[in-house]
Design a protein around this motif. Structure first.
Motif, PDB file in Angstrom:
ATOM      1  N   ARG A 173       0.813  -1.213   0.000  1.00  0.00           N
ATOM      2  CA  ARG A 173       0.000   0.000   0.000  1.00  0.00           C
ATOM      3  C   ARG A 173       0.848   1.266   0.000  1.00  0.00           C
ATOM      4  N   GLN A 174       2.165   1.110  -0.076  1.00  0.00           N
ATOM      5  CA  GLN A 174       3.060   2.270  -0.070  1.00  0.00           C
ATOM      6  C   GLN A 174       3.745   2.396  -1.429  1.00  0.00           C
ATOM      7  N   THR A 175       2.943   2.461  -2.453  1.00  0.00           N
ATOM      8  CA  THR A 175       3.471   2.608  -3.801  1.00  0.00           C
ATOM      9  C   THR A 175       3.211   4.022  -4.302  1.00  0.00           C
ATOM     10  N   GLY A 176       4.009   4.450  -5.243  1.00  0.00           N
ATOM     11  CA  GLY A 176       3.861   5.812  -5.743  1.00  0.00           C
ATOM     12  C   GLY A 176       4.382   6.817  -4.741  1.00  0.00           C
ATOM     13  N   GLU A 213       9.656  14.105  -2.594  1.00  0.00           N
ATOM     14  CA  GLU A 213       8.598  14.375  -3.563  1.00  0.00           C
ATOM     15  C   GLU A 213       7.286  13.828  -3.032  1.00  0.00           C
ATOM     16  N   VAL A 214       6.217  14.584  -3.205  1.00  0.00           N
ATOM     17  CA  VAL A 214       4.916  14.214  -2.662  1.00  0.00           C
ATOM     18  C   VAL A 214       3.825  14.453  -3.703  1.00  0.00           C
ATOM     19  N   LYS A 215       2.702  13.823  -3.457  1.00  0.00           N
ATOM     20  CA  LYS A 215       1.489  14.070  -4.244  1.00  0.00           C
ATOM     21  C   LYS A 215       0.581  14.959  -3.403  1.00  0.00           C
ATOM     22  N   VAL A 216       0.314  16.175  -3.872  1.00  0.00           N
ATOM     23  CA  VAL A 216      -0.436  17.145  -3.082  1.00  0.00           C
ATOM     24  C   VAL A 216      -1.919  17.068  -3.411  1.00  0.00           C
ATOM     25  N   GLY A 266       4.704   6.006   7.331  1.00  0.00           N
ATOM     26  CA  GLY A 266       5.323   5.570   6.086  1.00  0.00           C
ATOM     27  C   GLY A 266       6.764   5.124   6.295  1.00  0.00           C
ATOM     28  N   TRP A 267       7.224   4.216   5.449  1.00  0.00           N
ATOM     29  CA  TRP A 267       8.573   3.668   5.580  1.00  0.00           C
ATOM     30  C   TRP A 267       9.565   4.491   4.772  1.00  0.00           C
ATOM     31  N   LEU A 268      10.788   4.588   5.273  1.00  0.00           N
ATOM     32  CA  LEU A 268      11.836   5.296   4.551  1.00  0.00           C
ATOM     33  C   LEU A 268      12.167   4.598   3.234  1.00  0.00           C
ATOM     34  N   LYS A 269      12.187   3.271   3.248  1.00  0.00           N
ATOM     35  CA  LYS A 269      12.628   2.558   2.044  1.00  0.00           C
ATOM     36  C   LYS A 269      11.631   2.664   0.897  1.00  0.00           C
ATOM     37  N   THR A 270      10.365   3.002   1.199  1.00  0.00           N
ATOM     38  CA  THR A 270       9.381   3.188   0.142  1.00  0.00           C
ATOM     39  C   THR A 270       9.279   4.648  -0.284  1.00  0.00           C
TER      40      THR A 270
END
Length: 217
Positions: free
Chosen positions: A124-127, A163-166, A183-187
């Motif tokens: 669930r941590q894609t994009g 980078e984020v999706k606003v 959220g995970w750092l690696k994702t």
């Protein structure tokens, strides 16, 4: 709630996942010299030796739960641990400092009701991680600011950027930026690398929401 539970294993751990107890025991064994470490059984029994606790391990295993001990209420006689017996209240409240130059937004990382902290499936941590702003936020181009949501957006602190999706969220304060916690750092979803070790001005506590940021293209 007022009960002590004995919880059985719900399912077998996936892959090479280990319990907290197993991880700590393995660390103790790797010290030089190795640190003597109790067995899981000894830890459970020791945990039931808390003040006012009279339950044995066999009893709680058989019943599944027991009422927790009833502790003495603090200051029930109306006296506090000062020479005069009186409480001490805060005598001065400091105003919040102004936002630092170049970082006008208060960064909020709030608990999600769908997940417990960082226990979020990796699938669930894609994009890109989602960052929410009020539609009234002055940084938006629609409000005279410079942030164009049709272009790549970055959340920036003095420690780095991601980078984020606003998206817009009407219930937010116009000076806040919200990113879900856990959220995970690696994702690429983790915020910890962008947050400073801030200390509150009372009692040496962590100032969890003292980080300021900006959002830019």
């Amino acid at each position: 709630h007022g009960f002590v539970h004995h919880s059985a294993k719900v399912f077998e751990p996936r892959g090479s996942a280990r319990s907290n107890f197993e991880i700590i025991a393995a660390l103790a064994a790797r010290l030089d010299p190795p640190l003597p470490f109790p067995t899981a059984e000894e830890v459970l029994r020791d945990g039931l030796r808390a003040r006012n606790m009279t339950t044995e391990l066999e009893d709680i295993r058989a019943r599944g739960y027991v009422p927790s001990p009833d502790y003495e209420r603090p200051f029930k006689e109306g006296r506090f641990h000062h020479p005069d017996g009186l409480a001490r209240l805060v005598t001065e409240v400091h105003l919040e400092p102004e936002a630092p130059a170049g970082y006008p937004l208060r960064l909020l990382s709030l608990v999600q009701k769908q997940h417990l902290l960082s226990q979020i499936p990796e699938s669930r941590q894609t994009g890109l991680q989602t960052l929410s702003l009020s539609s009234k936020n002055p940084v938006l181009a629609s409000n005279g600011g410079s942030l164009d949501l049709s272009q790549p957006c970055f959340m920036v602190t003095e420690f780095g950027k991601m980078e984020v999706k606003v998206q817009t969220l009407e219930t937010l304060h116009p000076e806040a930026a919200y990113v879900p916690r856990g959220g995970w750092l690696k994702t690429g979803w983790g915020l910890n690398a962008l947050i400073g070790p801030h200390e509150a001005d009372l009692a040496g506590q962590c100032a969890y929401y003292a980080q300021w940021c900006r959002v830019e293209n």
